[in-house]
Enzyme design. Sequence first.
Site, PDB file in Angstrom:
ATOM      1  N   CYS A   1       0.848  -1.196   0.000  1.00 26.63           N
ATOM      2  CA  CYS A   1       0.000   0.000   0.000  1.00 26.63           C
ATOM      3  C   CYS A   1       0.885   1.248   0.000  1.00 26.63           C
ATOM      4  O   CYS A   1       1.238   1.786   1.048  1.00 26.63           O
ATOM      5  CB  CYS A   1      -0.899  -0.031   1.238  1.00 26.63           C
ATOM      6  SG  CYS A   1      -2.084   1.311   1.273  1.00 26.63           S
TER       7      CYS A   1
ATOM      8  N   THR B   1     -31.148  -3.602  10.410  1.00 16.73           N
ATOM      9  CA  THR B   1     -30.105  -4.195   9.561  1.00 16.73           C
ATOM     10  C   THR B   1     -29.147  -5.093  10.345  1.00 16.73           C
ATOM     11  O   THR B   1     -28.132  -5.535   9.818  1.00 16.73           O
ATOM     12  CB  THR B   1     -29.255  -3.084   8.885  1.00 16.73           C
ATOM     13  OG1 THR B   1     -28.608  -2.323   9.917  1.00 16.73           O
ATOM     14  CG2 THR B   1     -30.092  -2.173   8.032  1.00 16.73           C
TER      15      THR B   1
HETATM   16  C1  LIG Z   1     -24.056  -1.567   5.723  1.00 18.67           C
HETATM   17  C2  LIG Z   1     -25.354  -0.882   5.650  1.00 18.67           C
HETATM   18  C3  LIG Z   1     -26.355  -1.700   4.930  1.00 18.67           C
HETATM   19  C4  LIG Z   1     -25.819  -0.461   7.024  1.00 18.67           C
HETATM   20  C5  LIG Z   1     -27.139   0.262   7.065  1.00 18.67           C
HETATM   21  N1  LIG Z   1     -27.176   1.447   6.245  1.00 18.67           N
HETATM   22  C6  LIG Z   1     -27.472   0.629   8.496  1.00 18.67           C
HETATM   23  O1  LIG Z   1     -27.717   1.758   8.800  1.00 18.67           O
HETATM   24  O2  LIG Z   1     -27.510  -0.205   9.343  1.00 18.67           O
END
Ligand SMILES: CC(C)C[C@H](N)C(=O)O
Length: 428
Positions: free
Chosen positions: A72, A334
């Site tokens: 890198c 999520t």
């Molecule tokens: C990595 C993403 C899908 C995370 C998503 N935007 C969240 O707020 O949890």
Amino acid sequence: MGQIGDHDTHGLLVEAFLQNNRPDHVSQVMGLHPAYLEMFLRTHHYILRGDGPLPFDYRHFIAIMAAGRHQCSYLINQQKQEFVLQGGDQSWLKGLNQIPKKLRDLYEINKILAHRPWLINKSHIEKLTKGADSWSLAEVVHAIVLLTHFHSLCSFVFGCGISEEADRQMNAEKTKASPVEASNNKVLSSSPRSKQVRDGWSEAEVGVETLMERMKTLSERAQEFSAEERAKRFERVESQSVELAMALPSDTPAVQPGIQHFVDDPAFVYQDFAKRGEVSEIPTFRVQDYSWDDHGYSLVNRLYNEVGNLLDDKFKVAYNLTYYTMGGRTDVDTSRFRRAIWNYIQCMYGIRHDDYDYGEVNQLLERSLKAFIKSACCFPERVTKADYDRVLREFKHSEKVHVMMMVLEARMQAELLYALRAVMRYMT
Ligand SMILES: CC(C)C[C@H](N)C(=O)O
């Protein structure tokens, strides 16, 4: 009088550093997630400039050796500047054969941790801490934190396309072409390089809608599996990851002439944990036996003041950060998707979370995403900006950066777990 003496050169360098590197590309991109950026910079500054057992020139040189494992040049150049600013002996910059033996001795664990961390054991720690010119345990831990920090930062730098952008910017400056605005948009803009479509990367993505349905179904029927079934599912994901290697580009770029004196044995690269072959007596690393929360954290704190706390805060933010959004949709839980990413990354290093159903990894992470994550983790030097653009098409830039941030942290934690367990075994 009127001549530029050493002192002035030093002053000019300080000035150049302040102007060119702050805010640098990494901070700009991470700035999309301010809560994380803050934690990242706290650790970054502390391990490089804060209280600690290692002298400053050592710290920056260790950073250079670590970044060299993934070739890198962006990080190498940055750390070279800092090394000089700290009054480091410039002859060291001629290469690994010019550095003190003590630093040279660190190279073995640098290599192992970067590519096959499961190979580290207490004899490596013992070798470092015995004999003339040896390391204290506190110094070893400081070095380990620096190495793992910079290995995983390489993943972020390549995974977000930062290095290509930095190179382009430098070339543009050299040829006095139109000034490149260092805005986030630019940093993430598309690259003309590597247009070819790679096997397994181009497959149609299932899309956010389907992903959300799958997450919903998974939470509705939270199934319980036997311990054997859970172990089997882990192994399945692990061996599928080997097949994925076929789809990965295998062309490690030749080490550039400008940095090859910092790289020893470039052919030593990641090898699938599932294919560890002759050394297969190395068992899966079970987080229930040695975890960051219960073991690693306190060991670091004991040997290197506050750093355990800093790392802990950083891991927590990276693991828990959510905006409840997904590709433009709001109010989405999520956590399953994020956990699948984190656990998949550690699975590639042979680390298993016993209570997790790895079947979810296969339901939530499609092949192209797995291939991208694997590349960014294990072969960051092969990732191009075009790869970044091709994956997770329905997601926002900030979400892709979010994924890369998890790659950085989950990888760093994986390396640290192996290294700290070896330190612990050496001590007991
Ligand atoms: C990595 C993403 C899908 C995370 C998503 N935007 C969240 O707020 O949890």
